[in-house]
Write a protein that holds these residues in place. Structure first.
Motif, short mmCIF file in Angstrom:
data_model
loop_
_atom_site.label_atom_id
_atom_site.label_comp_id
_atom_site.label_asym_id
_atom_site.label_seq_id
_atom_site.Cartn_x
_atom_site.Cartn_y
_atom_site.Cartn_z
N GLU A 69 -6.37 -1.66 -1.73
CA GLU A 69 -5.41 -2.51 -1.01
C GLU A 69 -4.63 -1.73 0.05
OE1 GLU A 69 -1.69 -5.49 -1.75
OE2 GLU A 69 -2.41 -4.29 -3.42
N GLU A 70 -4.19 -0.54 -0.36
CA GLU A 70 -3.37 0.27 0.54
C GLU A 70 -4.13 0.66 1.81
OE1 GLU A 70 -0.33 2.07 2.08
OE2 GLU A 70 -0.23 0.61 0.47
N THR A 71 -5.38 1.10 1.64
CA THR A 71 -6.15 1.53 2.81
C THR A 71 -6.63 0.33 3.62
OG1 THR A 71 -7.94 1.81 1.24
CG2 THR A 71 -6.93 3.81 2.07
N ARG B 265 -3.76 -0.43 5.72
CA ARG B 265 -3.62 0.61 6.73
C ARG B 265 -4.56 0.34 7.91
NH1 ARG B 265 -4.46 5.94 3.86
NH2 ARG B 265 -2.90 5.24 2.40
N ALA B 266 -5.76 -0.17 7.59
CA ALA B 266 -6.74 -0.47 8.65
C ALA B 266 -6.21 -1.57 9.56
CB ALA B 266 -8.07 -0.87 8.03
N ILE B 267 -5.63 -2.59 8.96
CA ILE B 267 -5.11 -3.70 9.77
C ILE B 267 -3.93 -3.21 10.63
CG2 ILE B 267 -3.96 -5.97 9.64
CD1 ILE B 267 -5.83 -6.58 7.32
N LYS B 268 -3.14 -2.37 10.02
CA LYS B 268 -2.00 -1.79 10.75
C LYS B 268 -2.50 -1.04 11.99
CE LYS B 268 1.43 1.31 9.04
NZ LYS B 268 2.18 1.74 7.89
N HIS C 144 -9.00 9.36 -4.81
CA HIS C 144 -9.83 8.16 -4.89
C HIS C 144 -10.81 8.15 -3.72
CE1 HIS C 144 -7.14 6.72 -1.82
NE2 HIS C 144 -6.11 6.87 -2.63
N GLU C 145 -11.64 7.12 -3.64
CA GLU C 145 -12.72 7.18 -2.65
C GLU C 145 -12.21 7.18 -1.20
OE1 GLU C 145 -15.01 3.49 -2.18
OE2 GLU C 145 -13.85 2.70 -3.87
N ASP C 146 -11.01 6.65 -0.95
CA ASP C 146 -10.49 6.64 0.43
C ASP C 146 -9.61 7.84 0.73
OD1 ASP C 146 -11.67 4.19 0.97
OD2 ASP C 146 -10.00 3.10 0.09
N GLY C 147 -9.54 8.79 -0.16
CA GLY C 147 -8.69 9.97 0.07
C GLY C 147 -7.87 10.26 -1.17
N TYR C 148 -6.57 10.40 -1.02
CA TYR C 148 -5.72 10.62 -2.19
C TYR C 148 -4.35 10.01 -1.96
CZ TYR C 148 -2.98 14.21 0.23
OH TYR C 148 -2.14 14.88 1.10
N GLU C 149 -3.65 9.82 -3.07
CA GLU C 149 -2.29 9.35 -2.95
C GLU C 149 -1.38 10.31 -3.71
OE1 GLU C 149 -1.92 5.04 -3.83
OE2 GLU C 149 -3.27 5.20 -2.11
#
Ligand code: SF4
Length: 510
Positions: free
Chosen positions: A82-84, A87-90, A465-470
């Motif tokens: 959800e977060e990423t 971020r893409a839409i942003k 996670h797969e999109d990087g890290y938090e």
């Protein structure tokens, strides 16, 4: 400037959209209903294609009064989480808005869509997964960062890794910030905790008593957790506002309670205001092997110093610099500010010429920012500052000058309301980079703040996670005012240690 923003296919993102508009207009109001008094109409359409995992954006900017219409289009891969995804839409919104507003106003934004982020931290995060060339290309294509800033960022990120090769492994150590909230007088642009030290000795003593206690409690926790300290930084205020004896006593307490004292890599004291520097304070710093001090002229034009309330003279800066040098201080930083009231190219050149005579080992070049709580901002109309073009020229001139003198940029940060939407850059001669500044700006390790106004930043373990890290980063500010600090520091230190425990217990389980 009043802009009617019409959102099609999405909700939210109002703050992001506001920040992009703010880059172009001094005063801006966004409204979400049609209105006769809107100066511009911006329609943003976002569509997503879930199967292709893409977001598309279309934007149309027009003036209700007629005239040219500006459009832009962009697409971006959606992240899985959800977060990423958000971020893409942003990014799509930011990209499209920046394009049309740039075309409409004719203003180039040096930092593109990068608002509210730490550019070098972003760069390091990108470099963990991509080659330097790819990162540079992403900054140009996706964030619309201009070439000089792309090169600045790439150079700084590489430099930082050279200076601290274990930068990404230092999360098992911490750094310490000591906040001493006193100054001889308050500067007009200042929002730091800085209270007048004159005639205030009762409260200074009481504050120091609390600070000693906070150091001891924290030292005990560090010993129990067996954590090493990478760097210690005394800031404020002006730490050298207190007496040599008071400084010495603080060093004694630190050395007795902090673990692995001999392995601390760097010890810095901001001796910021030249009017606070004395021989006996330099002797104390020498005795405790302080590696780096700051003596901050800000400007070498006396009228400017008077106007901003620094209450020290240019001569005093020169004398104290020479004194520190004679007494063997061989790593001196100087802070300069570009864009101080009534200053333009002539005053800047004078400051650079004078700095050239001294050649400190490092320089931090700030661009003036109108911080909300400062006296200068409250009386903004009383202070005349240079126009955007001149600010840009001053920054360019300073960057060229630093290069000629052998300085290399090694850290940078941006602030809100900075003149011309520019940045602050730390330059150093090779081998004199401040480790603390890098660690603090890049948020690569926990910083424990002790004393007034000191802000701790506690890093929790990364979740990959797969999109990087938090990573959870908990900000914990100590009270700003000495009186409140004295009353409440015990309560604060308990809460802070609880947070630290939580972070380091989690880390130990990983
Ligand atoms: S010397 Fe620094 S901390 Fe003190 S009042 Fe001036 S800007 Fe603020």
């Amino acid at each position: 400037m009043k802009i009617y923003l019409e959102r099609d296919g999405f909700e939210g993102y109002s703050t992001d959209m506001f920040h992009i508009c703010k880059l172009f207009f001094e005063e801006v109001e966004l409204i979400y209903e049609p209105s006769d008094d809107a100066n511009l109409h911006m329609k943003i359409t976002i569509r997503t294609d879930e199967s292709a995992r893409l977001a598309y954006g279309d934007i149309r900017l027009s003036s209700p009064a007629g005239g040219e219409v500006y459009t832009s289009r962009y697409e971006k891969k959606l992240g899985a989480r959800e977060e990423t995804y958000k971020r893409a839409i942003k990014r799509v919104i930011g990209f499209c808005m920046l394009h049309v507003l740039r075309d409409y106003t004719g203003l180039e934004q040096a930092w593109g869509t990068l608002t509210g982020v730490r550019p070098t931290k972003l760069m390091h995060n990108m470099m963990m997964k991509n080659s330097l060339e790819d990162c540079v290309q992403m900054l140009r294509d996706e964030y619309l960062v201009t070439e000089p800033k792309v090169q600045l960022l790439a150079g700084i990120a590489e430099r930082q890794l050279k200076v601290i090769p274990d930068l990404f492994r230092l999360d098992r150590e911490v750094s310490i910030y000591i906040g001493i909230p006193f100054c001889p007088t308050k500067c007009a642009y200042c929002t730091f905790p800085a209270y007048d030290i004159r005639g205030n000795n009762g409260s200074v003593e009481a504050f120091l008593e609390g600070l000693h206690d906070e150091i001891r409690i924290t030292g005990q926790w560090l010993r129990e957790t067996d954590l090493k300290i990478t760097t210690i930084y005394w800031g404020g205020g002006t730490p050298t506002s207190i007496t040599a004896e008071q400084m010495d006593a603080l060093f004694v307490t630190m050395s007795e309670t902090f673990p692995h004292w001999d392995e601390v890599r760097e010890l810095t004291v901001e001796a910021g205001r030249p009017d606070t520097i004395t021989e006996d304070k330099i002797e104390v710093m020498k005795k405790w092997n302080v590696d780096r001090i700051s003596i901050n002229p800000q400007s070498f034009t006396q009228a400017t110093l008077d106007a901003i309330g620094r209450h020290h003279t240019v001569t005093e800066t020169l004398d104290k610099f020479k004194l520190a040098r004679q007494m063997g201080m061989n790593n001196i930083n100087m802070d300069l500010i570009i864009g101080l009231p009534n200053e333009g190219m002539i005053e800047l050149q004078k400051t650079l010429d004078q700095t050239e005579q001294l050649l400190p080992e490092s320089l931090t070049v700030h661009t003036l920012s109108f911080k909300r709580a400062s006296r200068m901002t409250k009386n903004k109309e009383d202070y005349e500052v240079a126009e955007r073009d001149e600010i840009e020229e001053m920054i360019r001139t300073t960057a060229e000058w630093t290069e000629q003198q052998g300085y290399v940029p090694y850290y940078m940060y941006r602030q809100k309301n900075i003149l011309g939407n520019q940045e602050n850059v730390g330059y150093a001669l090779e081998g004199y980079e401040s480790l603390y500044n890098i660690l603090m700006m890049e948020e690569r390790q926990t910083i424990i703040g002790l004393g007034c106004g000191a802000v701790s930043k506690i890093l929790f373990p990364k979740v990959e996670h797969e999109d990087g890290y938090e990573q959870r980063i908990e900000r914990f500010p100590n009270p700003k005012e000495p009186a409140l600090y004295n009353q409440a520091y015990k309560e604060y230190v308990v809460k802070k240690i609880k947070l630290l425990d939580e972070a380091y217990k989690e880390a130990a389980l990983k």
